[in-house]
Design an enzyme around this catalytic site. Structure first.
Site, PDB file in Angstrom:
ATOM      1  N   GLN A 104       0.840  -1.191   0.000  1.00  0.00           N
ATOM      2  CA  GLN A 104       0.000   0.000   0.000  1.00  0.00           C
ATOM      3  C   GLN A 104       0.878   1.245   0.000  1.00  0.00           C
ATOM      4  OE1 GLN A 104      -2.453  -1.751   3.494  1.00  0.00           O
ATOM      5  NE2 GLN A 104      -3.542   0.069   2.859  1.00  0.00           N
ATOM      6  N   ASN A 105       2.172   1.043   0.224  1.00  0.00           N
ATOM      7  CA  ASN A 105       3.051   2.203   0.325  1.00  0.00           C
ATOM      8  C   ASN A 105       3.314   2.814  -1.044  1.00  0.00           C
ATOM      9  OD1 ASN A 105       3.118   1.611   2.981  1.00  0.00           O
ATOM     10  ND2 ASN A 105       5.150   0.697   2.981  1.00  0.00           N
ATOM     11  N   HIS A 122      -1.534   1.147  -4.257  1.00  0.00           N
ATOM     12  CA  HIS A 122      -2.016   2.529  -4.233  1.00  0.00           C
ATOM     13  C   HIS A 122      -1.166   3.486  -5.064  1.00  0.00           C
ATOM     14  CE1 HIS A 122      -4.395   1.709  -0.251  1.00  0.00           C
ATOM     15  NE2 HIS A 122      -5.072   1.377  -1.326  1.00  0.00           N
ATOM     16  N   CYS A 130      -2.345  12.856 -15.531  1.00  0.00           N
ATOM     17  CA  CYS A 130      -3.093  14.043 -15.975  1.00  0.00           C
ATOM     18  C   CYS A 130      -4.421  14.135 -15.236  1.00  0.00           C
ATOM     19  CB  CYS A 130      -3.339  13.963 -17.479  1.00  0.00           C
ATOM     20  SG  CYS A 130      -4.182  15.438 -18.106  1.00  0.00           S
ATOM     21  N   CYS A 134      -6.452  14.043 -20.529  1.00  0.00           N
ATOM     22  CA  CYS A 134      -5.725  13.019 -21.276  1.00  0.00           C
ATOM     23  C   CYS A 134      -6.330  11.657 -20.883  1.00  0.00           C
ATOM     24  CB  CYS A 134      -4.241  13.050 -20.929  1.00  0.00           C
ATOM     25  SG  CYS A 134      -3.399  14.491 -21.592  1.00  0.00           S
ATOM     26  N   CYS A 153       0.658  18.789 -16.817  1.00  0.00           N
ATOM     27  CA  CYS A 153       0.678  17.553 -17.603  1.00  0.00           C
ATOM     28  C   CYS A 153       1.687  17.679 -18.735  1.00  0.00           C
ATOM     29  CB  CYS A 153      -0.713  17.277 -18.166  1.00  0.00           C
ATOM     30  SG  CYS A 153      -0.749  15.926 -19.355  1.00  0.00           S
ATOM     31  N   CYS A 156      -0.648  17.647 -22.320  1.00  0.00           N
ATOM     32  CA  CYS A 156      -1.618  18.688 -22.711  1.00  0.00           C
ATOM     33  C   CYS A 156      -1.374  20.007 -22.002  1.00  0.00           C
ATOM     34  CB  CYS A 156      -3.040  18.195 -22.449  1.00  0.00           C
ATOM     35  SG  CYS A 156      -3.464  18.104 -20.699  1.00  0.00           S
TER      36      CYS A 156
END
Ligand SMILES: NC(=O)c1ccc[n+]([C@@H]2O[C@H](COP(=O)([O-])OP(=O)(O)OC[C@H]3O[C@@H](n4cnc5c(N)ncnc54)[C@H](O)[C@@H]3O)[C@@H](O)[C@H]2O)c1
Ligand SMILES: [Zn+2]
Length: 257
Positions: A104-105, A122, A130, A134, A153, A156
């Site tokens: 989970q780290n 995670h 983005c 995107c 981003c 874009c």
């Protein structure tokens, strides 16, 4: 009492006989490296609860504030190194024929320790995605200091977000598939997680239902403790070290026979 020599040997015995091992880790495994857990994070951010910053709603409301929190965490993690728990897990990932780490780290310390077959449940604090339109799923790595949050981003020019899974967001399908496949194992060992963030917290129960021997490593009794086959009470950096010593003394014994 938990974490006694007897229980440690029982855990080591299971690990010695196993060929398929899955380890699942949470924030507690990185605590000894100096990465704050969410509970009792301390310092500058004590006034904010992670649940109020690590959400899409918080980001929509104030992207700069959320990025400042992430950037503070990124700089802190950049100065941290893997500890003994990360090292032992990395050694196991090379030793067992079938090994998966579901973490989970988001700090990247397992990867830095050289762990193979890491499933990042995670996401990663070192990746960006983005926020602005995107196609979803694309991420890029950027470990540099972010001079003027929020960053943009790369495609874009719109707003970028941290490449992590926030509260209320779904787990990526491929990540979920890899985690489910890792439930088929001989030993499923969970370390350093309070066991309250779902669906991660449900993995050990499911592995046990499918026949795995389940072990918990945590200095505290958690909500999930009674549901494990064996609970080792103590710090991950100590217990992994003791387990590894026990395992290697056992293999020396058998190789001299
Ligand atoms: N290092 C990181 O990447 C990091 C840090 C904080 C939070 N998070 C994120 O926050 C969520 C919080 O859930 P969580 O359960 O991982 O963390 P948590 O903060 O809710 O719980 C940490 C757990 O670790 C235990 N612990 C403390 N010191 C320990 C040690 N030395 N050895 C073993 N255990 C120890 C505590 O008793 C507690 O049960 C996760 O989903 C994760 O994505 C990640
Ligand atoms: Zn974009």
């Amino acid at each position: 009492m938990h974490g006694t020599e007897g229980e440690l040997s029982r855990a080591a015995e299971r690990l010695r006989r196993a060929s398929r091992v899955t380890v699942a880790t949470g924030a507690g495994v990185s605590a000894a490296s100096g990465v704050p857990t969410f509970r009792g994070a301390g310092g500058l951010w004590n006034d904010f609860r992670p649940e109020e910053l690590a959400t899409p709603e918080a980001f929509a409301r104030d992207p700069r504030l959320v990025w400042e929190w992430y950037e503070w965490r990124r700089r802190r993690i950049a100065g941290c190194a893997p500890n003994r728990a990360h090292e032992v897990i990395a050694a196991w990932s090379r030793r067992y024929p079938r090994f998966t780490l579901v973490t989970q780290n988001v700090d990247g310390l397992h990867e830095r320790a050289g762990t193979r077959n890491v499933v990042r449940f995670h996401g990663s604090i070192w990746e960006l995605a983005c926020w602005s339109g995107c196609p979803p799923g694309e991420r890029w790595r950027d470990e540099r200091e972010l001079p003027e949050p929020p960053p943009r981003c790369v495609r874009c020019g719109g707003l970028a977000r941290p490449g992590v899974v926030w509260f209320g967001e779904p787990i990526e399908a491929a990540v979920l598939r890899a985690s489910l496949a890792a439930l088929e194992c001989d030993v499923f060992l969970v370390a350093g997680t309070s066991g309250v963030v779902y669906p991660a917290a449900g993995l050990a129960d499911e592995a046990r239902r499918r026949g795995a021997f389940t072990i918990e490593v945590n200095p505290e009794v958690t909500e999930a403790t009674p549901r494990f086959d064996l609970a080792l009470q103590g710090r991950a950096e100590d217990l992994f070290d003791r387990l590894e010593k026990e395992l290697s003394s056992g293999s020396r014994l058998s190789s001299s026979q």
